[in-house]
Design a protein around this motif. Structure first.
Motif, PDB file in Angstrom:
ATOM      1  N   VAL A  39      -1.003   1.517  -5.600  1.00  0.00           N
ATOM      2  CA  VAL A  39      -0.667   0.238  -6.215  1.00  0.00           C
ATOM      3  C   VAL A  39      -0.039  -0.702  -5.194  1.00  0.00           C
ATOM      4  N   GLY A  40       0.650  -0.142  -4.226  1.00  0.00           N
ATOM      5  CA  GLY A  40       1.327  -0.920  -3.205  1.00  0.00           C
ATOM      6  C   GLY A  40       2.827  -0.736  -3.282  1.00  0.00           C
ATOM      7  N   ARG A  41       3.499  -1.219  -2.233  1.00  0.00           N
ATOM      8  CA  ARG A  41       4.952  -1.086  -2.166  1.00  0.00           C
ATOM      9  C   ARG A  41       5.513  -2.140  -1.220  1.00  0.00           C
ATOM     10  N   PRO A  42       6.786  -2.447  -1.397  1.00  0.00           N
ATOM     11  CA  PRO A  42       7.424  -3.360  -0.448  1.00  0.00           C
ATOM     12  C   PRO A  42       7.515  -2.702   0.928  1.00  0.00           C
ATOM     13  N   PRO A  43       7.477  -3.463   1.991  1.00  0.00           N
ATOM     14  CA  PRO A  43       7.623  -2.869   3.318  1.00  0.00           C
ATOM     15  C   PRO A  43       9.037  -2.317   3.507  1.00  0.00           C
ATOM     16  N   GLY A  44       9.127  -1.223   4.219  1.00  0.00           N
ATOM     17  CA  GLY A  44      10.431  -0.666   4.561  1.00  0.00           C
ATOM     18  C   GLY A  44      11.061   0.230   3.516  1.00  0.00           C
ATOM     19  N   VAL A  45      10.366   0.502   2.419  1.00  0.00           N
ATOM     20  CA  VAL A  45      10.960   1.386   1.417  1.00  0.00           C
ATOM     21  C   VAL A  45      10.846   2.839   1.843  1.00  0.00           C
ATOM     22  N   VAL A  46      11.771   3.641   1.350  1.00  0.00           N
ATOM     23  CA  VAL A  46      11.746   5.083   1.525  1.00  0.00           C
ATOM     24  C   VAL A  46      11.323   5.672   0.185  1.00  0.00           C
ATOM     25  N   GLN A  47      10.371   6.576   0.214  1.00  0.00           N
ATOM     26  CA  GLN A  47       9.849   7.173  -1.012  1.00  0.00           C
ATOM     27  C   GLN A  47      10.692   8.382  -1.410  1.00  0.00           C
ATOM     28  N   VAL A  48      11.393   8.286  -2.538  1.00  0.00           N
ATOM     29  CA  VAL A  48      12.118   9.415  -3.124  1.00  0.00           C
ATOM     30  C   VAL A  48      11.838   9.364  -4.629  1.00  0.00           C
ATOM     31  N   PRO A  49      10.824  10.080  -5.091  1.00  0.00           N
ATOM     32  CA  PRO A  49      10.432   9.996  -6.497  1.00  0.00           C
ATOM     33  C   PRO A  49      11.511  10.507  -7.444  1.00  0.00           C
ATOM     34  N   TRP A  50      11.713   9.787  -8.529  1.00  0.00           N
ATOM     35  CA  TRP A  50      12.614  10.238  -9.594  1.00  0.00           C
ATOM     36  C   TRP A  50      12.002  11.467 -10.261  1.00  0.00           C
ATOM     37  N   TYR A  51      10.691  11.463 -10.441  1.00  0.00           N
ATOM     38  CA  TYR A  51       9.950  12.639 -10.859  1.00  0.00           C
ATOM     39  C   TYR A  51       8.594  12.585 -10.184  1.00  0.00           C
ATOM     40  N   HIS A 105      19.372  -2.283  -8.507  1.00  0.00           N
ATOM     41  CA  HIS A 105      17.955  -2.031  -8.792  1.00  0.00           C
ATOM     42  C   HIS A 105      17.252  -3.358  -9.020  1.00  0.00           C
ATOM     43  N   VAL A 106      15.938  -3.324  -8.851  1.00  0.00           N
ATOM     44  CA  VAL A 106      15.103  -4.513  -9.001  1.00  0.00           C
ATOM     45  C   VAL A 106      14.658  -4.620 -10.451  1.00  0.00           C
ATOM     46  N   LEU A 107      15.155  -5.651 -11.136  1.00  0.00           N
ATOM     47  CA  LEU A 107      14.712  -5.922 -12.502  1.00  0.00           C
ATOM     48  C   LEU A 107      13.207  -6.187 -12.508  1.00  0.00           C
ATOM     49  N   HIS A 108      12.526  -5.656 -13.484  1.00  0.00           N
ATOM     50  CA  HIS A 108      11.076  -5.807 -13.650  1.00  0.00           C
ATOM     51  C   HIS A 108      10.282  -5.010 -12.625  1.00  0.00           C
ATOM     52  N   GLY A 109      10.928  -4.386 -11.647  1.00  0.00           N
ATOM     53  CA  GLY A 109      10.258  -3.497 -10.714  1.00  0.00           C
ATOM     54  C   GLY A 109       9.184  -4.152  -9.869  1.00  0.00           C
ATOM     55  N   PHE A 110       8.277  -3.325  -9.386  1.00  0.00           N
ATOM     56  CA  PHE A 110       7.219  -3.782  -8.487  1.00  0.00           C
ATOM     57  C   PHE A 110       6.108  -4.495  -9.243  1.00  0.00           C
ATOM     58  N   THR A 122       1.504  -9.950 -14.055  1.00  0.00           N
ATOM     59  CA  THR A 122       1.100 -11.267 -14.556  1.00  0.00           C
ATOM     60  C   THR A 122       2.274 -12.051 -15.150  1.00  0.00           C
ATOM     61  N   ARG A 123       3.417 -11.389 -15.351  1.00  0.00           N
ATOM     62  CA  ARG A 123       4.570 -12.041 -15.980  1.00  0.00           C
ATOM     63  C   ARG A 123       5.791 -12.098 -15.077  1.00  0.00           C
ATOM     64  N   ASN A 124       6.046 -11.007 -14.369  1.00  0.00           N
ATOM     65  CA  ASN A 124       7.240 -10.910 -13.535  1.00  0.00           C
ATOM     66  C   ASN A 124       7.076  -9.711 -12.597  1.00  0.00           C
ATOM     67  N   GLY A 125       8.092  -9.458 -11.795  1.00  0.00           N
ATOM     68  CA  GLY A 125       8.058  -8.320 -10.878  1.00  0.00           C
ATOM     69  C   GLY A 125       7.908  -8.754  -9.428  1.00  0.00           C
ATOM     70  N   TRP A 126       8.041  -7.792  -8.552  1.00  0.00           N
ATOM     71  CA  TRP A 126       8.016  -8.014  -7.104  1.00  0.00           C
ATOM     72  C   TRP A 126       6.721  -8.697  -6.670  1.00  0.00           C
ATOM     73  N   ARG A 127       5.579  -8.139  -7.070  1.00  0.00           N
ATOM     74  CA  ARG A 127       4.292  -8.728  -6.665  1.00  0.00           C
ATOM     75  C   ARG A 127       4.092 -10.102  -7.289  1.00  0.00           C
ATOM     76  N   PHE A 128       4.424 -10.255  -8.554  1.00  0.00           N
ATOM     77  CA  PHE A 128       4.270 -11.531  -9.237  1.00  0.00           C
ATOM     78  C   PHE A 128       5.038 -12.629  -8.508  1.00  0.00           C
ATOM     79  N   ASP A 129       6.217 -12.296  -7.982  1.00  0.00           N
ATOM     80  CA  ASP A 129       7.046 -13.279  -7.280  1.00  0.00           C
ATOM     81  C   ASP A 129       6.555 -13.570  -5.857  1.00  0.00           C
ATOM     82  N   GLY A 130       5.483 -12.912  -5.443  1.00  0.00           N
ATOM     83  CA  GLY A 130       4.906 -13.188  -4.131  1.00  0.00           C
ATOM     84  C   GLY A 130       5.717 -12.652  -2.965  1.00  0.00           C
TER      85      GLY A 130
END
Length: 136
Positions: A39-51, A105-110, A122-130
């Motif tokens: 799906v994609g991710r912000p640059p520089g994130v570290v992956q630590v899955p909650w599950y 934490h990031v409201l509305h997530g990625f 289409t409404r909000n989130g990291w990608r929606f905000d460009g």
């Protein structure tokens, strides 16, 4: 826990980017790795899955230990992101209960909230905000 809109989160990360590496916020993607890769991710994130697949059940102790290993200290600020901003609430609560002092934490997530057609981004989130993101 701080609740930051995506642009606020990005601005916060940028404002602290001049700090020494161990004092900069650790940006943690709590989604499963496959979500982040496809799906994609912000640059520089570290992956630590909650599950993770196939269990799909959180292991708070494992999660906290992995974040602590990545952060190096419970004093380091943390910024969490997931798909919609819901998993990060539970993950953040576990980190705060374990003694992490500054968790946001990031409201509305990625991908953001679902729209009337059950689509995200289409409404909000990291990608929606460009904001910056990458896809493998």
């Amino acid at each position: 826990m701080q609740h930051l809109l995506p642009r606020q989160a990005w601005d916060w990360l940028q404002s602290l980017s001049a700090r020494p590496a161990e004092q900069r916020p650790l940006f943690v993607d709590v989604r499963m790795e496959v979500e982040s890769l496809y799906v994609g991710r912000p640059p520089g994130v570290v992956q630590v899955p909650w599950y993770e697949y196939p269990e799909l059940r959180p292991d708070a102790q494992r999660f906290v230990q992995q974040v602590e290993r990545e952060a190096g200290s419970k004093e380091r600020p943390l910024l969490l992101i997931c798909r919609s901003g819901k998993r990060t609430l539970d993950a953040g609560a576990a980190l705060e209960a374990a003694g992490f002092g500054e968790v946001a934490h990031v409201l509305h997530g990625f991908e953001g909230d679902l729209d009337a057609n059950f689509h995200r981004s289409t409404r909000n989130g990291w990608r929606f905000d460009g904001l910056p993101w990458e896809q493998m």
